[in-house]
Design an enzyme around this catalytic site. Sequence first.
Site, PDB file in Angstrom:
ATOM      1  N   ASP A 145     106.126  -9.374 -21.700  1.00  0.00           N
ATOM      2  CA  ASP A 145     107.042 -10.709 -22.131  1.00  0.00           C
ATOM      3  C   ASP A 145     106.064 -11.930 -22.126  1.00  0.00           C
ATOM      4  OD1 ASP A 145     109.589 -11.849 -22.502  1.00  0.00           O
ATOM      5  OD2 ASP A 145     109.471 -12.855 -20.664  1.00  0.00           O
ATOM      6  N   SER A 146     106.827 -12.992 -22.624  1.00  0.00           N
ATOM      7  CA  SER A 146     106.068 -14.281 -22.534  1.00  0.00           C
ATOM      8  C   SER A 146     105.948 -14.758 -21.168  1.00  0.00           C
ATOM      9  CB  SER A 146     106.775 -15.312 -23.454  1.00  0.00           C
ATOM     10  OG  SER A 146     108.015 -15.647 -22.824  1.00  0.00           O
ATOM     11  N   TYR A 179     107.754 -18.239 -26.067  1.00  0.00           N
ATOM     12  CA  TYR A 179     107.793 -17.799 -27.490  1.00  0.00           C
ATOM     13  C   TYR A 179     108.830 -18.331 -28.331  1.00  0.00           C
ATOM     14  CZ  TYR A 179     104.449 -13.947 -26.308  1.00  0.00           C
ATOM     15  OH  TYR A 179     103.475 -13.069 -26.040  1.00  0.00           O
ATOM     16  N   GLY A 180     109.918 -18.519 -27.787  1.00  0.00           N
ATOM     17  CA  GLY A 180     111.343 -18.811 -28.519  1.00  0.00           C
ATOM     18  C   GLY A 180     111.288 -19.762 -29.455  1.00  0.00           C
ATOM     19  N   CYS A 233     110.849  -8.395 -24.183  1.00  0.00           N
ATOM     20  CA  CYS A 233     111.210  -9.796 -24.882  1.00  0.00           C
ATOM     21  C   CYS A 233     111.868  -9.726 -26.089  1.00  0.00           C
ATOM     22  CB  CYS A 233     109.938 -10.420 -25.253  1.00  0.00           C
ATOM     23  SG  CYS A 233     110.059 -11.916 -26.113  1.00  0.00           S
ATOM     24  N   ASN A 234     113.188 -10.258 -26.122  1.00  0.00           N
ATOM     25  CA  ASN A 234     113.986 -10.215 -27.295  1.00  0.00           C
ATOM     26  C   ASN A 234     113.294 -10.875 -28.434  1.00  0.00           C
ATOM     27  OD1 ASN A 234     117.118  -9.458 -26.553  1.00  0.00           O
ATOM     28  ND2 ASN A 234     115.971 -10.485 -24.998  1.00  0.00           N
ATOM     29  N   THR A 235     112.549 -12.036 -28.302  1.00  0.00           N
ATOM     30  CA  THR A 235     112.110 -12.839 -29.571  1.00  0.00           C
ATOM     31  C   THR A 235     111.033 -11.915 -29.872  1.00  0.00           C
ATOM     32  OG1 THR A 235     112.382 -14.782 -27.988  1.00  0.00           O
ATOM     33  CG2 THR A 235     110.944 -15.191 -29.977  1.00  0.00           C
ATOM     34  N   CYS A 288     118.167 -13.079 -23.980  1.00  0.00           N
ATOM     35  CA  CYS A 288     116.718 -13.411 -23.641  1.00  0.00           C
ATOM     36  C   CYS A 288     116.378 -12.773 -22.327  1.00  0.00           C
ATOM     37  CB  CYS A 288     116.718 -14.955 -23.750  1.00  0.00           C
ATOM     38  SG  CYS A 288     115.010 -15.454 -22.840  1.00  0.00           S
ATOM     39  N   THR A 289     115.192 -12.022 -22.007  1.00  0.00           N
ATOM     40  CA  THR A 289     115.251 -11.336 -20.567  1.00  0.00           C
ATOM     41  C   THR A 289     115.042 -12.580 -19.679  1.00  0.00           C
ATOM     42  OG1 THR A 289     112.798 -11.172 -21.359  1.00  0.00           O
ATOM     43  CG2 THR A 289     114.379  -9.273 -21.571  1.00  0.00           C
ATOM     44  N   HIS A 290     114.873 -13.893 -19.967  1.00  0.00           N
ATOM     45  CA  HIS A 290     114.513 -14.641 -18.934  1.00  0.00           C
ATOM     46  C   HIS A 290     116.041 -15.276 -18.198  1.00  0.00           C
ATOM     47  CE1 HIS A 290     110.557 -15.486 -20.203  1.00  0.00           C
ATOM     48  NE2 HIS A 290     110.400 -16.453 -19.258  1.00  0.00           N
TER      49      HIS A 290
HETATM   50  N1  DGL Z   1     112.094 -13.599 -22.400  1.00  0.00           N
HETATM   51  C1  DGL Z   1     111.936 -13.764 -23.900  1.00  0.00           C
HETATM   52  C2  DGL Z   1     113.049 -13.115 -24.731  1.00  0.00           C
HETATM   53  O1  DGL Z   1     113.706 -12.406 -24.228  1.00  0.00           O
HETATM   54  C3  DGL Z   1     111.189 -14.863 -24.529  1.00  0.00           C
HETATM   55  C4  DGL Z   1     111.536 -16.389 -24.261  1.00  0.00           C
HETATM   56  C5  DGL Z   1     110.638 -17.518 -24.538  1.00  0.00           C
HETATM   57  O2  DGL Z   1     109.632 -17.270 -24.200  1.00  0.00           O
HETATM   58  O3  DGL Z   1     111.067 -18.172 -25.275  1.00  0.00           O
HETATM   59  O4  DGL Z   1     113.470 -14.007 -25.816  1.00  0.00           O
END
Ligand code: DGL
Length: 267
Positions: free
Chosen positions: A8-9, A40-41, A72-74, A190-192
Amino acid sequence: MTTVGVFDSGVGGLSVLRALRAELPQVHFVYLADNAHAPYGEQASQTVLDRALRLTERLRSEYKIDGLVVACNTATALAIDELRHTHRDLPFIGVEPALKPAAALTRNSHIGVLATRGTVHSTRFAQLLHRVTDEPQRPLHVRIQPCDGLAHAIERADPVAIRERARFHLSQLHAQEPHRPPIDTLVLGCTHYPFASNILQALCGAGVQLVDTGEAVARRTRAVLSLEAPAAGTGPGSVTLLSTGDHHPLEQAAARWLGMSAQVAAT
Ligand code: DGL
């Protein structure tokens, strides 16, 4: 022992790792947080793609992984097709906002989605949205909010910033269609965001159910890698933590959210 890479990021993919460890306790997981390049987003899609390719090469060359979970979804939205094309012999498991589960759970057909800008504006997300809403028998109303700054606040473990970002983005989401009924289901795309679920739940109220993808991704990983339930006496799995930047956020997040005392391995 089966070894599965996860990246993930930053710390967000730990919400997926938590479910993976519960589902597959016999597996060795190598978790790589690309926090030197997070978030990343809000970055260019080419940057996210380049990072995903670099991380995959690193995990393959250093750890002989049997599969890779893009937690990570992104990165899934922007890179998984290219990853699969470049590494045809490696099974990939991606994550996507849980729109399908939300469609099954909602009672009033009004769903909200919180995700990064990169995810929300991706072709892959547009296709997912089309598939889920293209049901003439049961029209779904989906409000989508790109959440600039929320993953970054969670990455910094800054409760004031998390609350401010969550409040702002939820107010934007609710303002989108004020004449319609409120949402009863909120997708954490988003996994965060599961690590802000207490704050999000408090802001939304108890009538809104929050949905994330961790457990579904863990079940999918078991299926894709054809892994059985661990036999009695099977040795316990393990986790190796890696990060591309400052190690402390990952160690602290792993301790706080997964009860792990693991140190980030020196690289
Ligand atoms: N956790 C990531 C996601 O699921 C990325 C969040 C990020 O880095 O912006 O999209």
